[in-house]
Design an enzyme around this catalytic site. Structure first.
Site, mmCIF file in Angstrom:
data_model
loop_
_atom_site.group_PDB
_atom_site.id
_atom_site.type_symbol
_atom_site.label_atom_id
_atom_site.label_comp_id
_atom_site.label_asym_id
_atom_site.label_seq_id
_atom_site.Cartn_x
_atom_site.Cartn_y
_atom_site.Cartn_z
ATOM 1 N N LYS A 1 -39.972 82.999 51.406
ATOM 2 C CA LYS A 1 -40.005 81.956 51.371
ATOM 3 C C LYS A 1 -40.518 82.168 52.865
ATOM 4 C CE LYS A 1 -35.052 81.414 51.134
ATOM 5 N NZ LYS A 1 -34.926 82.694 50.415
ATOM 6 N N ARG B 1 -28.817 74.552 51.612
ATOM 7 C CA ARG B 1 -28.593 76.316 50.695
ATOM 8 C C ARG B 1 -27.072 76.007 50.540
ATOM 9 N NH1 ARG B 1 -30.869 80.626 54.152
ATOM 10 N NH2 ARG B 1 -30.546 82.309 53.781
ATOM 11 N N ARG C 1 -37.204 95.062 54.800
ATOM 12 C CA ARG C 1 -37.847 94.091 55.844
ATOM 13 C C ARG C 1 -38.218 94.099 57.571
ATOM 14 N NH1 ARG C 1 -36.447 88.012 55.087
ATOM 15 N NH2 ARG C 1 -34.092 88.464 55.284
ATOM 16 N N ARG D 1 -32.832 93.349 60.680
ATOM 17 C CA ARG D 1 -32.200 92.543 61.065
ATOM 18 C C ARG D 1 -30.968 93.086 60.700
ATOM 19 N NH1 ARG D 1 -34.416 86.516 58.071
ATOM 20 N NH2 ARG D 1 -31.932 86.701 56.760
ATOM 21 N N ARG E 1 -24.994 87.884 50.922
ATOM 22 C CA ARG E 1 -26.026 86.852 50.569
ATOM 23 C C ARG E 1 -26.385 86.679 49.328
ATOM 24 N NH1 ARG E 1 -29.749 89.118 54.709
ATOM 25 N NH2 ARG E 1 -30.861 87.497 54.902
HETATM 26 P P1 ADP Z 1 -37.009 85.023 52.597
HETATM 27 O O1 ADP Z 1 -37.620 84.265 53.373
HETATM 28 O O2 ADP Z 1 -37.008 84.073 51.338
HETATM 29 O O3 ADP Z 1 -35.698 85.477 52.575
HETATM 30 P P2 ADP Z 1 -38.844 87.185 53.509
HETATM 31 O O4 ADP Z 1 -40.513 86.078 53.453
HETATM 32 O O5 ADP Z 1 -38.556 87.575 54.624
HETATM 33 O O6 ADP Z 1 -38.041 86.159 52.285
HETATM 34 O O7 ADP Z 1 -39.288 88.431 51.841
HETATM 35 C C1 ADP Z 1 -38.484 89.803 52.591
HETATM 36 C C2 ADP Z 1 -38.760 90.498 52.802
HETATM 37 O O8 ADP Z 1 -40.085 91.247 51.392
HETATM 38 C C3 ADP Z 1 -40.286 90.478 53.849
HETATM 39 O O9 ADP Z 1 -40.102 92.071 54.005
HETATM 40 C C4 ADP Z 1 -41.682 91.027 53.162
HETATM 41 O O10 ADP Z 1 -42.813 91.376 54.204
HETATM 42 C C5 ADP Z 1 -41.331 90.725 51.881
HETATM 43 N N1 ADP Z 1 -42.302 90.196 50.625
HETATM 44 C C6 ADP Z 1 -42.190 88.775 51.264
HETATM 45 N N2 ADP Z 1 -43.532 88.074 49.730
HETATM 46 C C7 ADP Z 1 -43.822 89.461 49.310
HETATM 47 C C8 ADP Z 1 -44.394 89.547 47.969
HETATM 48 N N3 ADP Z 1 -44.823 88.825 47.081
HETATM 49 N N4 ADP Z 1 -44.935 91.222 48.109
HETATM 50 C C9 ADP Z 1 -44.277 92.357 48.404
HETATM 51 N N5 ADP Z 1 -43.405 92.575 49.690
HETATM 52 C C10 ADP Z 1 -42.906 91.183 49.972
HETATM 53 P P1 AMP Z 2 -32.237 83.177 56.636
HETATM 54 O O1 AMP Z 2 -33.075 83.534 57.355
HETATM 55 O O2 AMP Z 2 -32.792 82.000 55.748
HETATM 56 O O3 AMP Z 2 -32.713 84.504 55.508
HETATM 57 O O4 AMP Z 2 -30.629 82.958 56.788
HETATM 58 C C1 AMP Z 2 -29.923 83.852 57.358
HETATM 59 C C2 AMP Z 2 -28.694 83.096 57.345
HETATM 60 O O5 AMP Z 2 -28.422 82.386 59.032
HETATM 61 C C3 AMP Z 2 -27.300 83.378 56.448
HETATM 62 O O6 AMP Z 2 -27.261 84.521 56.223
HETATM 63 C C4 AMP Z 2 -26.540 82.004 56.519
HETATM 64 O O7 AMP Z 2 -25.776 83.056 57.709
HETATM 65 C C5 AMP Z 2 -27.410 81.113 57.990
HETATM 66 N N1 AMP Z 2 -28.076 80.377 57.613
HETATM 67 C C6 AMP Z 2 -29.251 80.220 57.436
HETATM 68 N N2 AMP Z 2 -29.509 78.656 56.625
HETATM 69 C C7 AMP Z 2 -29.140 78.214 56.234
HETATM 70 C C8 AMP Z 2 -27.728 76.602 56.198
HETATM 71 N N3 AMP Z 2 -28.539 76.014 54.977
HETATM 72 N N4 AMP Z 2 -27.113 76.957 55.802
HETATM 73 C C9 AMP Z 2 -25.902 77.535 56.191
HETATM 74 N N5 AMP Z 2 -26.076 78.564 56.963
HETATM 75 C C10 AMP Z 2 -26.957 79.493 56.602
#
Ligand code: ADP
Ligand code: AMP
Length: 213
Positions: free
Chosen positions: A13, A88, A127, A159, A170
């Site tokens: 995302k 969420r 990541r 992270r 998660r």
């Molecule tokens: P989300 O926001 O849904 O938690 P991220 O966008 O942070 O996910 O993506 C999670 C990890 O996967 C990051 O390290 C990102 O660089 C990697 N990633 C995202 N899209 C792809 C893809 N299409 N192929 C390979 N790795 C990806």
């Molecule tokens: P994310 O960056 O989207 O992976 O979110 C990291 C963490 O933030 C999650 O695991 C939750 O602890 C918190 N968080 C983010 N968005 C929400 C949401 N909409 N509702 C509740 N907790 C959230």
């Protein structure tokens, strides 16, 4: 236009959000980024959110909905936003749809990224995140250089909640609370189910094609 990026943690995302928000001409609103910024700034909200985030749980709905309401009233958000990581839970989704109705706004489209769990684990554990601007990288698929390409910071870290143990929590939380959000959004907006596998550019092309961008 209000668009939602939906999918499990690690589905891509945040990675897709920047170009998509730019093309839509709306700000990217990621609740996780808002919590992390508050954590960095040492605010009471950041301190409260930290305990939930570190454990892989959700921050309470009332707290999360309040920060979203504040964000949606800011000038740049009046014409719509790209949501990432919100709603969420079903109560968050119901709250948002009611809030939209009472503020003359509506949910337009949902981009639901579908990625199998094995790929998710590999993506999240690899990541790396810029501690300053939240830009994300991946040790294999999108390796970071010495500085963040988006903000120039050298502070690129893993992270605290991207360890295998917290990731599993998660994913469990996603199955228990977040998956049920999609039918609620489907009742209000067009849902585009997008194959989130393949490289980052291929996923972007699928999203842009689905939204006719
Ligand atoms: P989300 O926001 O849904 O938690 P991220 O966008 O942070 O996910 O993506 C999670 C990890 O996967 C990051 O390290 C990102 O660089 C990697 N990633 C995202 N899209 C792809 C893809 N299409 N192929 C390979 N790795 C990806
Ligand atoms: P994310 O960056 O989207 O992976 O979110 C990291 C963490 O933030 C999650 O695991 C939750 O602890 C918190 N968080 C983010 N968005 C929400 C949401 N909409 N509702 C509740 N907790 C959230």
């Amino acid at each position: 236009m209000n668009v939602f990026l939906f999918g499990p943690p690690g589905s891509g995302k945040g990675t897709q959000a920047k170009d998509l928000a730019e093309r839509l001409g709306v700000p990217h609103v990621a609740t996780g980024d808002i919590f992390r910024k508050n954590l960095r700034d040492g605010t009471p909200l950041g301190k409260l959110a930290k305990s939930y985030m570190d454990a892989g749980g959700l921050v309470p709905d009332s707290v999360t909905c309040d920060i979203v309401a504040d964000r949606l009233m800011q000038a740049d958000a009046l014409g719509g936003v790209l949501f990432d990581g919100f709603p969420r839970s079903v109560p968050q989704a119901e709250w948002l749809l009611a809030w939209f109705a009472s503020h003359g706004r509506r949910a337009d489209a949902v981009v639901s990224l579908e990625v199998p769990e094995g790929a998710i684990l590999e993506r999240i554990t690899g990541r790396r995140t810029c501690a300053q601007c939240s830009a994300t990288y991946h040790v294999v698929y999108n390796p970071p250089g010495a500085v963040c390409v988006k903000c120039g910071s050298t502070d690129i870290v893993q992270r605290r909640d991207d360890t295998a143990e917290v990731v599993q929590k998660r994913l469990d939380e996603y199955a228990a609370q977040t998956a049920a959000v999609l039918p609620v959004l489907r009742s209000a907006a067009t849902v585009h189910d997008i194959d989130g596998t393949g490289d980052i550019a291929a996923v972007k092309n699928r999203i842009f094609a689905a939204l006719h961008l």
